[in-house]
Write an enzyme that holds these catalytic residues in place. Structure first.
Site, PDB file in Angstrom:
ATOM      1  N   GLY A 170       0.510  -0.664   0.372  1.00 34.34           N
ATOM      2  CA  GLY A 170      -0.143  -0.060   0.130  1.00 34.34           C
ATOM      3  C   GLY A 170       0.220   1.466   0.469  1.00 34.34           C
ATOM      4  O   GLY A 170       0.525   2.295  -0.710  1.00 34.34           O
ATOM      5  N   ARG A 206       7.693   2.159   0.752  1.00 35.07           N
ATOM      6  CA  ARG A 206       7.674   0.437   1.324  1.00 35.07           C
ATOM      7  C   ARG A 206       8.020   0.021  -0.193  1.00 35.07           C
ATOM      8  O   ARG A 206       8.679  -0.761  -0.671  1.00 35.07           O
ATOM      9  CB  ARG A 206       6.261  -0.295   1.108  1.00 35.07           C
ATOM     10  N   ARG A 262       1.829  11.342  -8.610  1.00 35.81           N
ATOM     11  CA  ARG A 262       1.293  11.356  -7.022  1.00 35.81           C
ATOM     12  C   ARG A 262       1.596  10.467  -6.280  1.00 35.81           C
ATOM     13  O   ARG A 262       1.773  10.266  -4.730  1.00 35.81           O
ATOM     14  CB  ARG A 262       0.047  10.781  -7.201  1.00 35.81           C
ATOM     15  N   ASP A 304      -1.867  -4.772  13.610  1.00 40.04           N
ATOM     16  CA  ASP A 304      -2.498  -4.652  14.691  1.00 40.04           C
ATOM     17  C   ASP A 304      -3.484  -5.697  14.831  1.00 40.04           C
ATOM     18  O   ASP A 304      -3.850  -6.825  13.878  1.00 40.04           O
ATOM     19  CB  ASP A 304      -3.091  -3.017  14.559  1.00 40.04           C
TER      20      ASP A 304
END
Length: 233
Positions: A21, A25, A44, A205
């Site tokens: 995403g 990364r 972008r 998480d």
């Protein structure tokens, strides 16, 4: 010629693309794991790179957050750049007690609360699933590398801050392993284009335990997921 969202020329994108995403990364993966790296997109700041891994050409490009974002980038890669396979490598929130931070989940299917599939005008609900050849190879690769993985259904949600507080509880009761925000759209785009897709996810998480990784750990701490994906390219 490029598109409104990707300035790459035809031939600059490999047949297999890894899609985290976070574009940073993507940059980290390209600089850390690939050789002969060339940047093919900065539009972008959704960075895209092509290089070689073990002598084979592979691309890595950010997808952004959410199904609308990965929907745009994966559609263009499949349909404009003639990419054969996209492997999402992303983060997810665990929905079960036996899943821990940094664990790897391979998405066999992707449930969703999105209406992304409305565009296909189907006479029922579409079930977004992974390409079996990629799924089988990913599981086999994980075994070879002695990386434990969990394989099953995940949830691709349109909502991060969900006002419906029981949503994750309901999905978990149906066996969904974790929640993320992109896989379902990727799987649908691949199905429509007749191409291959797979989502390999690292747990960033834990919804039930309230634990999470730092942004830096999310960017560079998912080595197991990245190694499995690179070996599929």
């Amino acid at each position: 010629m490029g598109t409104a969202h990707n300035e790459a020329e035809l031939g600059q994108v490999a047949k297999t693309v890894l899609m985290p995403g976070d574009p940073l990364r993507a940059k980290y993966i390209a600089e850390t794991f690939l050789t002969d790296v060339k940047c093919f997109n900065t539009v972008r700041n959704m960075l895209g790179f092509t290089g070689k891994y073990n002598g084979k050409e592979v691309s890595v490009m950010g997808a952004g957050m959410g199904m609308p974002s990965i929907g745009i980038y994966s559609y263009e890669l499949f349909n404009h750049y003639d990419v054969d396979a996209i492997i999402r490598i992303g983060s997810a929130g665990a929905l079960h007690e036996d899943i821990e931070l940094k664990d790897v989940v391979i998405a066999m299917g992707a449930c969703t609360d999105s209406r992304y599939s409305y565009q296909y005008e189907l006479p029922g609900d579409f079930a977004p699933i992974a390409d079996y050849s990629l799924l089988e190879k990913a599981v086999g690769t994980a075994r070879e590398l002695k990386i434990p993985v969990k394989v099953g259904n995940v949830v691709s949600s349109d909502v991060f801050y969900n006002g419906y507080t029981k949503a994750n509880e309901k999905w978990a009761s149906m066996g969904a392993l974790c929640v993320e925000m992109e896989a379902a759209a990727l799987y649908m785009n691949a199905a429509k284009a007749g191409k291959k897709a797979l989502a390999i996810l690292s747990i960033s998480d834990h919804i039930l335990k309230g634990t999470e990784l730092s942004p830096e750990e999310r960017k560079i701490g998912f080595k197991d997921m990245m190694e499995i994906a690179l070996r599929l390219a």
